[in-house]
Design an enzyme around this catalytic site. Structure first.
Site, mmCIF file in Angstrom:
data_model
loop_
_atom_site.group_PDB
_atom_site.id
_atom_site.type_symbol
_atom_site.label_atom_id
_atom_site.label_comp_id
_atom_site.label_asym_id
_atom_site.label_seq_id
_atom_site.Cartn_x
_atom_site.Cartn_y
_atom_site.Cartn_z
ATOM 1 C CG HIS A 186 -21.224 74.974 -54.850
ATOM 2 N ND1 HIS A 186 -20.574 76.111 -54.437
ATOM 3 C CD2 HIS A 186 -22.477 75.053 -54.339
ATOM 4 C CE1 HIS A 186 -21.395 76.853 -53.702
ATOM 5 N NE2 HIS A 186 -22.558 76.231 -53.626
ATOM 6 C CE LYS A 203 -22.562 77.524 -57.661
ATOM 7 N NZ LYS A 203 -23.934 77.851 -58.027
#
Ligand code: NAD
Length: 269
Positions: free
Chosen positions: A153, A157
Site C-alpha cells: 500500500h 497507510k
C-alpha cells in the site's frame, strides 16, 4: 421497467460518500433521495452535487428522510449507529462499509439482520471478493501447501497488515476448517526455527502512492500458485458498493455478504 432504487447515503461528505454520490447521480438504476453528513459538518444544508436551487442538500440527521429502499453507509461507528436506528424504524435495507466498529455494534447489526437486510464488507472491491473465494477454494484443494500473503500500500497507510490481508488469511483458515486459533505469523527476523506447518505468513510493503495490492501465494515442493489483485483506483469500492446495494434492495432480511452478491458456478449433476 422497474423503478429506480431509492438510496440515502450516510457520510456523504467523506471520501467514499463523495465518490458514491458522484456515481449515483449518473446511474439510472438509482435515485439519490437523501444524504446525511456529520451533525457538526460545515456541509450541512449545502448541495450534495451541483449548485442549483433544486439540488439535494446535506442533512445533519435522519429526521426529514423520505422513504428509501437502501441506506448506504460509509461514515463512522457513531454515524452507522444512527443509520441503523433509522433503518430498523422503517424496515429499510442497510449496506455498510464503515470499519472500526466495536463488538457491541457488531452484535446489534447482526441482531438487526433478523428484521432488515444488512450487508457489511470491509472491502467492497468485487475483485477482492472473487480473490477471497478463489483463495478459500485453493486452500481447501491444497491443504498441505504453505500459504503466504503479501500486501502493498501507499506510504501513508497506518495499519499493517491491511484488513483485507487479514480477511484473506481468515478465508484460508475457513477453507481448511481450522477450528483452533489460526497460526498467523507476522514477523520473521534473525534466526528462526523455519516455517511451522499450517501457519499463514504475512508480509507488508509500503511506498509511494500504491492504492492496494494483495498477493496470496500457495507454495509446495517444485511449484507455486499466485493469486493477485491490484487496485489502481479507489472508485472500485464505490462501484462495488452500488452493485451490492442494487442486489440488496431485492433481498429479504438477513446478514448478507459481498460474496452472496456474486454469481456461483453451476454444479454439474
Ligand atoms: P472519511 O473520513 O473521508 O469520511 C467519513 C465521513 O463520515 C466524514 O465526512 C464524517 O464527517 C462523516 N461522519 C462522521 N460521523 C458521522 C455521523 N454521525 N453521521 C453522518 N456522517 C458522519 O472516510 P472514508 O474514507 O469515506 O471512509 C468512511 C468509512 O468507510 C471508514 O470507516 C473507512 O474505513 C471505511 N471504508 C470502507 C471501504 C470498504 O470498501 N468497505 C472503503 C473505504 C473506506
Amino acid at each position: 421497467m422497474t423503478r429506480a432504487v431509492r438510496v440515502a447515503v450516510n457520510g456523504a461528505a467523506g471520501r467514499m460518500g463523495t465518490a458514491l454520490c458522484a456515481l449515483l447521480v449518473h446511474d439510472p438504476r438509482f435515485a439519490l433521495v437523501y444524504a446525511v453528513v456529520a451533525p457538526d459538518s460545515p456541509r450541512v444544508g449545502t448541495p450534495i452535487c451541483g449548485d442549483n436551487a433544486r439540488a439535494l442538500r446535506c442533512a445533519r440527521d435522519w429526521d426529514d428522510a423520505p422513504a428509501v429502499d437502501v441506506v448506504i453507509d460509509f461514515s463512522s461507528p457513531a454515524g452507522l449507529e444512527a443509520a441503523l436506528a433509522h433503518c430498523l424504524a422503517g424496515t429499510t435495507a442497510l449496506l455498510s462499509g464503515t470499519t472500526g466498529c466495536d463488538a457491541a455494534l457488531d452484535a446489534r447489526l447482526l441482531a438487526a439482520s433478523a428484521h432488515i437486510p444488512v450487508l457489511r464488507a470491509a472491502n467492497f472491491s468485487l475483485g477482492v471478493a472473487v480473490l477471497t473465494r478463489l483463495l478459500r477454494d485453493a486452500a481447501t484443494a491444497l491443504p498441505e501447501w504453505d500459504v503466504e500473503i503479501v500486501e502493498m500500500h501507499h506510504r501513508a497507510k497506518r495499519d499493517a497488515p491491511s484488513g483485507t490481508a487479514l480477511a484473506l488469511g481468515r478465508a484460508v483458515a475457513r477453507g481448511r476448517d481450522m477450528t483452533t486459533e489460526t497460526p498467523f505469523v507476522f514477523n520473521r527476523e534473525g534466526l528462526t526455527d523455519g516455517r511451522s506447518q499450517g501457519s499463514i505468513g504475512f508480509a507488508v510493503v509500503r511506498g509511494g502512492d500504491v492504492v492496494g495490492e494483495h498477493t496470496a501465494l500457495l507454495i509446495a515442493q517444485g511449484e507455486r500458485l499466485e493469486l493477485v489483485h491490484r487496485a489502481t483506483d479507489r472508485s472500485i469500492f464505490a462501484r462495488g458498493a452500488l452493485h451490492a446495494a442494487h442486489w440488496l434492495s431485492q433481498r429479504a432480511p438477513g446478514a448478507w455478504t459481498l460474496d452472496d452478491t456474486l454469481a456461483k458456478p453451476q454444479v454439474e449433476s
